[in-house]
Scaffold this active site. Structure first.
Site, short mmCIF file in Angstrom:
data_model
loop_
_atom_site.label_atom_id
_atom_site.label_comp_id
_atom_site.label_asym_id
_atom_site.label_seq_id
_atom_site.Cartn_x
_atom_site.Cartn_y
_atom_site.Cartn_z
N GLY A 1 33.45 36.90 35.10
CA GLY A 1 34.83 36.97 35.56
C GLY A 1 35.21 38.31 36.16
O GLY A 1 34.54 39.33 35.95
N GLU B 1 37.90 46.35 52.17
CA GLU B 1 38.78 45.78 51.15
C GLU B 1 39.29 46.89 50.24
O GLU B 1 38.50 47.62 49.64
CB GLU B 1 38.04 44.72 50.33
N CYS C 1 41.93 38.65 45.69
CA CYS C 1 40.83 38.64 46.65
C CYS C 1 41.20 38.00 47.98
O CYS C 1 40.69 38.38 49.03
CB CYS C 1 39.64 37.91 46.04
N LYS D 1 31.34 35.83 30.55
CA LYS D 1 31.50 37.28 30.36
C LYS D 1 32.70 37.77 31.17
O LYS D 1 32.66 37.78 32.39
CB LYS D 1 30.25 38.04 30.82
N LYS E 1 36.38 28.43 35.71
CA LYS E 1 34.93 28.25 35.59
C LYS E 1 34.58 27.33 34.42
O LYS E 1 33.67 26.51 34.52
CB LYS E 1 34.24 29.61 35.44
N GLY F 1 34.96 39.09 47.82
CA GLY F 1 36.10 39.78 48.39
C GLY F 1 36.51 39.30 49.76
O GLY F 1 35.93 38.37 50.31
N GLU G 1 32.65 33.66 44.44
CA GLU G 1 33.95 33.88 45.08
C GLU G 1 34.12 35.39 45.13
O GLU G 1 34.33 36.03 44.11
CB GLU G 1 35.05 33.18 44.29
N GLU H 1 35.72 26.81 44.08
CA GLU H 1 36.39 26.64 42.80
C GLU H 1 37.39 25.49 42.96
O GLU H 1 37.90 25.22 44.05
CB GLU H 1 37.16 27.91 42.42
N GLU I 1 34.86 44.08 31.83
CA GLU I 1 35.10 45.05 30.75
C GLU I 1 36.48 45.68 30.85
O GLU I 1 36.98 46.24 29.87
CB GLU I 1 34.02 46.14 30.74
N ASP J 1 46.58 43.07 29.09
CA ASP J 1 45.20 43.15 29.56
C ASP J 1 45.13 43.72 30.98
O ASP J 1 44.23 44.50 31.30
CB ASP J 1 44.59 41.75 29.54
#
Length: 487
Positions: free
Chosen positions: A150, A384, A284, A176, A162, A252, A250, A461, A179, A93
C-alpha cells in the site's frame, strides 16, 4: 501513545509482535507527535504470515462465491458503523482533514467490500462454448496467496481495494501498509475477522524497504499488487519477473486537465482544485497540469486565486479545516523544493508558495500553491510533485493541447472541461491515459475500473475488471464421442 495498536502485525487472526524488527514510528503530521511505535517484519514474521495465508486459502477457495461475499458485506456494515472511529484514525495516520476522511476513506473501503461481496457469484462466471458434438467451458480460479503493498495517501481505502477482490475471488492476502501510515490496515484486518473471515486469509505485516523484497520473492506468493511511485514500480516488476508472478500496479502521474474557453469556469476551477488540493495534493491521479485556453486565462486565474487563498488551513481534527499537513517532514521538504524550482525557472506565483503562518511550527504544512505561465519544459510541469502545487499552462487550439497533454511518460489520468460534449469525447479518445473525466475530476466510485497506462502502471483496481487480476482462466474441453487417432 494515543494510537498504539495491540501489536505491530496481524497474522492468522490475531495480533503478533516481534521486537527484533526495525522500529517504525507513526507520527501525527499535524504536530510531529509520535502516536505509535511499531516494528518492521523480520524474515520470521514474513514466513509466518505467508504460511498462514497458504494454509487458509484452499478451504476458502472451496467455499461458494456467495458465501465469501456474505462475509465481505458484513465487514462493510461494520466499517460504516465505525466510520467516525476509523476516520479519526485515518486522520491521525495521514494528517488529512477529518472532513475528508469521514466521507472518502473508510467509506470508500466499505463500498469496496460491499460491491465485491455483492457481485461475488456473477463476477466469477465462466463461459460455455459449443464445439459441434463436443463442448468446452471456462471458469475463473483463484491464484493463491496475494501480496498487497500500500501507499500512504489512502491507507484504509487501499487495504480494502486490494483485499476485497482478492478475497472474493478465493485468494488469501498478506498486506503491507506504508511505514508512514501503518495503523489503518490493522483495523481492517480486525473487522474482517469480526465479520466472520476465517483466520489466515487477511494478514497485515509492517515493513520497510527490506520487507518488500522478502514478500515479492517468496516462492509461495502468486501475485503482487502495488500502489506506489514509478521507481518503486520498476523495482517490484523486475523482482516479480524472476518467478513470473502476476503483477498489477497503480503508479504515479502528471495528469492533464484541459479547460476549453466554453467551459463553466467556476465548475472547472472546482475540478482543478479537487484535482490538486484534495488530500493536500497527495493523490496519484491529480490533474496537476491545468491547461487553460488563453481566451479565459485571466478570468480563470482571478477566480482561482480568490478561492485558493480562502481555503482554511489548520487542525485536521477540526471539521472546518479544508487543508491539512503533508504526510511527513520529508514529503513537505520535497514539495517546498519543487516550489522553489518553479520560482527559479520563471513560473508566475499566483497563490501560496510556502509554509502557512497560522499553524503549529511542528506540523508538516504547505500552502496550496498555484503557478501560472508554466511552460512544458519546466521541472514542475514534468515531474510528479505529490503535493498541493497546481501548474497552469496556456493553450490556443485543440490539436496543440492534445499533443502537449500527451507529452509525458505518465498515463494515469486526465480531464476535459467543455460545454461541447462532441469535442469532449473527441479529445478524451486521443488522450493517452487510463482514467479520464469529462466535466468532473478525481471521482473514482468502486463500480468503475481505475488505473493507468504508459509509466503509470498496468491492471485495474475496482469494478469487475479487478477480478480478472485476482484470478486466472481455466479452460476445460469435454469430448462427447470416441477419440479418433491416426495411429
Amino acid at each position: 501513545m494515543r494510537a498504539q495498536p495491540k501489536a505491530s502485525h496481524f497474522i492468522d487472526g490475531e495480533y503478533v509482535e516481534d521486537t527484533d524488527g526495525t522500529v517504525i514510528e507513526s507520527i501525527y503530521p499535524a504536530t510531529g507527535e509520535v502516536i505509535a511505535r511499531l516494528h518492521a517484519a523480520t524474515p520470521a514474521i514474513v514466513e509466518q504470515a505467508i504460511a498462514a495465508a497458504k494454509r487458509a486459502q484452499p478451504e476458502w477457495a472451496a467455499m461458494s462465491p456467495t458465501a465469501r461475499g456474505r462475509i465481505l458485506k458484513r465487514a462493510a456494515d461494520i466499517m460504516r458503523e465505525r466510520n467516525r472511529e476509523l476516520s479519526e484514525l485515518e486522520t491521525l495516520d495521514t494528517g488529512k482533514p477529518i472532513q475528508e476522511t469521514i466521507v472518502a476513506d473508510p467509506t470508500s473501503g466499505a463500498d469496496s467490500f460491499e460491491f465485491f461481496g455483492g457481485i461475488a457469484a456473477a463476477g466469477l462466471n465462466g463461459s460455455y462454448i459449443p464445439l459441434g458434438g463436443d463442448f468446452a467451458y471456462t471458469k475463473r480460479v483463484p491464484l493463491g496467496v496475494c501480496v498487497g503493498i500500500g501507499a500512504w495517501n489512502y491507507p484504509q481505502q487501499i487495504a480494502c481495494w486490494k483485499g476485497a477482490p482478492a478475497l472474493v475471488a478465493g485468494n488469501a492476502m498478506v498486506f503491507k501498509p506504508s511505514e508512514n501510515t501503518p495503523l489503518g490496515a490493522l483495523k481492517i484486518a480486525e473487522i474482517l475477522i469480526e465479520a466472520g473471515l476465517p483466520k489466515g486469509l487477511y494478514n497485515v505485516i509492517q515493513g520497510d524497504r527490506e520487507t518488500g523484497p522478502l514478500l515479492i520473492n517468496h516462492p509461495d506468493v502468486a501475485k503482487v499488487s502495488l500502489t506506489g511511485s514509478v521507481p518503486t514500480g520498476r523495482k517490484v516488476a523486475a523482482a516479480a519477473a524472476g518467478s513470473l508472478k502476476h503483477v498489477t500496479m497503480e503508479l504515479g502521474g502528471k495528469s492533464p486537465l484541459i479547460v476549453f474557453d466554453d467551459a463553466d469556469i467556476d465548475s472547472a476551477i472546482g475540478g482543478a482544485m479537487l484535482g490538486n488540493f484534495y488530500s493536500t495534493g497527495q493523490v496519484c491521479s491529480n490533474g496537476t497540469r491545468v491547461f487553460v485556453n488563453r481566451k479565459i486565462k485571466a478570468e480563470f486565474l482571478k477566480r482561482l486565486k480568490a478561492r485558493t487563498e480562502a481555503m482554511l488551513i489548520g487542525d485536521p481534527m477540526d471539521e472546518a479545516t479544508q487543508v491539512g499537513p503533508m504526510v511527513s517532514w520529508a514529503q513537505r521538504e520535497k514539495v517546498l523544493s519543487y516550489i522553489e524550482k518553479g520560482k527559479a525557472e520563471g513560473a508566475t506565483l499566483v497563490a501560496g508558495g510556502g509554509i502557512p503562518n497560522n499553524v503549529s511550527g511542528e506540523g508538516y504544512y504547505v500552502q496550496p500553491t498555484v503557478f501560472a505561465d508554466v511552460t512544458d519544459d519546466m521541472t514542475i510541469a514534468r515531474e510528479e510533485i505529490f503535493g498541493p502545487v497546481m501548474c497552469v499552462l496556456d493553450f490556443d487550439d485543440e490539436a496543440e493541447v492534445i499533443a502537449r497533454a500527451n507529452d509525458t511518460e505518465f498515463g494515469l489520468s486526465g480531464g476535459v472541461f467543455t460545454a461541447d460534449l462532441t469535442r469532449a469525447h473527441r479529445v478524451v479518445d486521443q488522450l493517452e491515459a487510463g482514467t479520464l473525466w469529462i466535466n468532473a475530476y478525481n471521482l473514482a466510485p468502486v463500480e468503475i475500473p481505475f488505473g493507468g497506462s504508459k509509466q503509470s502502471g498496468f491492471g485495474r483496481e475496482n469494478s469487475l475488471a479487478a477480478l480478472e487480476h485476482y484470478s486466472e482462466l481455466k479452460t476445460v474441453y469435454v469430448g462427447m464421442g470416441p477419440v479418433q487417432a491416426p495411429y
